[in-house]
Write an enzyme that holds these catalytic residues in place. Sequence first.
Site, short mmCIF file in Angstrom:
data_model
loop_
_atom_site.label_atom_id
_atom_site.label_comp_id
_atom_site.label_asym_id
_atom_site.label_seq_id
_atom_site.Cartn_x
_atom_site.Cartn_y
_atom_site.Cartn_z
CB CYS A 147 -0.92 -0.01 1.22
SG CYS A 147 -1.84 1.50 1.42
CB CYS A 150 -0.70 2.55 4.08
SG CYS A 150 -2.12 1.86 3.29
CG ASP A 151 2.98 1.25 4.46
OD1 ASP A 151 2.50 1.74 5.50
OD2 ASP A 151 2.75 0.09 4.08
#
Length: 323
Positions: A147, A150-151
């Site tokens: 992701c 997200c990261d």
Amino acid sequence: MIDSDVHKVIIIGSGPAGLTAAIYSARANLNPLVIEGEPSSNSDQPGGQLMLTTDVENYPGFPEGVMGPELMVKFREQAQRFGAHMLGGKVSRVDLSGPPHGVWVGDPNTPEPTYRAWALILSTGARSIMLGLPAEERLIGHGLSTCATCDGFFFRDQHIAVVGGGDSAMEEANFLTRFASKVTVIHRRDELRASKIMQDRAFANERIEFLWNTVVTDILGEDTLTGVKVRNVVTDEDSVLDVTGLFIAIGHRPNTTLFEGQLTLTDTGYLVTQPDSSRTEIEGVFASGDVQDDVYRQAVTAAGSGCMAAIDAERWLEAAGHG
Ligand code: NAP
């Protein structure tokens, strides 16, 4: 069992399909219960796969594009506005021998289901496929990710890699160049699967480089990712790519484990629905979104099929005397 204990409609899943089914069935006064899922490291969390994506540029109605998570917040608010009930939690078991059908949330071994419903709409979506390397379990969340949204932030000014040659891989690679100093796309062939526009965008991005005909054979690092071992499949040459992050973007698998043995699945594990319908082979059980679509797999088609499922369920409930 008294009829009032039985919900008219339970929707399992809260991506574009589940939440569109919720909007339509709430507006049809069916008082739907949506079991949203639980936050997880993969893609069966509340809101579905768009929670793990960045700019969505092809969802109609947003000429400037919209962020995936923002779009899902809007879907959810719209469903709640018409009275859909949201339940955070993961379905652990279903019993499709009804109607009414049983749904367990939490302990799957209790004799009685947590909820019963005349109609179920299955919108459990799909999840990221992993490479199948032993190190994945150890390093997921420690340099290994599925992701970028997200990261990506954690890799500011670092050299990172993306595996895959489809639209997801190109999207992730482009997004990651907002943070990373360099993004290496590792692809097993010498030609991308991604759509022309996504390819062109990636080729034009000077922070993206391509490693063609290359597979990842190991992910290095004990507590945190320190590199990636790769093999050129043409020359059989092994080498180590000095990266601090690896994003896997090689496709998705439908979330159908819950339904195994009760509903027919395709060879690749997708739920089977009747042509031009969301009906499954079981009375009162409908399926929508990526869990039953291995062809289009778009947010807008998932939303469309969620609408179909709500209308099919409404008509079925009416005809079966539960409307
Ligand atoms: P995909 O189109 O199935 O592409 C998967 C890629 O991963 C392929 O390039 C494949 O290689 C590679 N791959 C598969 N298994 C592998 C393995 N074990 N090791 C190494 N490489 C492997 O999946 P996707 O990119 O997730 O896209 C899925 C669907 O969503 C597509 O229809 C896509 O158009 C759509 N999508 C659209 C957007 C957008 O328009 N914004 C964004 C994301 C996704 P091969 O090419 O050799 O098979």
